[in-house]
Design an enzyme around this catalytic site. Sequence first.
Site, mmCIF file in Angstrom:
data_model
loop_
_atom_site.group_PDB
_atom_site.id
_atom_site.type_symbol
_atom_site.label_atom_id
_atom_site.label_comp_id
_atom_site.label_asym_id
_atom_site.label_seq_id
_atom_site.Cartn_x
_atom_site.Cartn_y
_atom_site.Cartn_z
ATOM 1 N N SER A 59 -4.665 2.854 11.140
ATOM 2 C CA SER A 59 -5.332 1.656 10.611
ATOM 3 C C SER A 59 -4.551 0.424 11.019
ATOM 4 O O SER A 59 -3.333 0.480 11.254
ATOM 5 C CB SER A 59 -5.402 1.730 9.082
ATOM 6 O OG SER A 59 -5.788 0.482 8.525
ATOM 7 N N TYR A 75 -1.038 2.781 1.061
ATOM 8 C CA TYR A 75 -1.952 3.074 2.164
ATOM 9 C C TYR A 75 -1.385 2.548 3.478
ATOM 10 O O TYR A 75 -1.352 3.263 4.490
ATOM 11 C CB TYR A 75 -3.322 2.460 1.896
ATOM 12 C CG TYR A 75 -4.299 2.687 3.020
ATOM 13 C CD1 TYR A 75 -4.916 3.918 3.193
ATOM 14 C CD2 TYR A 75 -4.608 1.666 3.923
ATOM 15 C CE1 TYR A 75 -5.808 4.139 4.235
ATOM 16 C CE2 TYR A 75 -5.501 1.872 4.953
ATOM 17 C CZ TYR A 75 -6.097 3.107 5.113
ATOM 18 O OH TYR A 75 -6.966 3.319 6.147
#
Length: 254
Positions: A145, A158
């Site tokens: 990501s 995350y």
Amino acid sequence: MDLKDTVAVVTGGCTGIGRATALALADAGVGGIAASWTRSADAAEALVADLAETGCQVLTAQADVSEDPAVRAFAGSVLERFGRVDVLVNNAGTTRPVPESDLEGLDDAVWHELLNVNVVGAFRSARAFAPALREAAGAVVNVSSISAYRAGGSSIAYGVSKAAMLQLTRNLASALAPEVRVNAVAPGTVATRWQTALHGEDGFAERAQAESRNVPLRRTSAPEHVAQAVLGLLGMDMVTGETVIVDGGKHIRY
């Protein structure tokens, strides 16, 4: 890498980026696709129906990458069905939205869950399929990501987990060489149900509209754009240990 008649495994392959990747692989001539899922039984059935139209053989299985026995059982069922594995796409992932400033809200349970799924889960899958990938001189693509590169995102945990996945990519590229190449893609905002679950329909629409004004390419990525990058890396026979950012150029203006 010639994908015709190969076998590809996509973890979390029945929704969002995983689904788009599975369909793109089938369009590229892959002969067999195995897609794992955790909670998306209906989506798995839909994927089977869609892939059947391409002539690609398909196996879907409920397999939680946070549990090593489940990953190894999935690997066993894939090899029993197809007899080989040429491609592994580590797409399965999770998050828990916790505001960046809420340090107390980011408890140990959240850290353990996100690292277990997003990082160790990808490692478990690579480990389970490594013998078959080596035999096939195959390739791995990890789905990271843009949160791996910058502060923000759904939570600190995350972002850290996705940054760790980039280092895992580099380490696996070394560990599995010379037979297996390992690369990664790092999507920015992607129009999936993941985003609408985090921000709501209206909230995500507002974010996408803002991106259309600020991102160099003036639009938000779709899952198919990430799938394009995955297939592009599979076709780069002398590239390993690298990451491609897929965000319409947004990162150059952060």
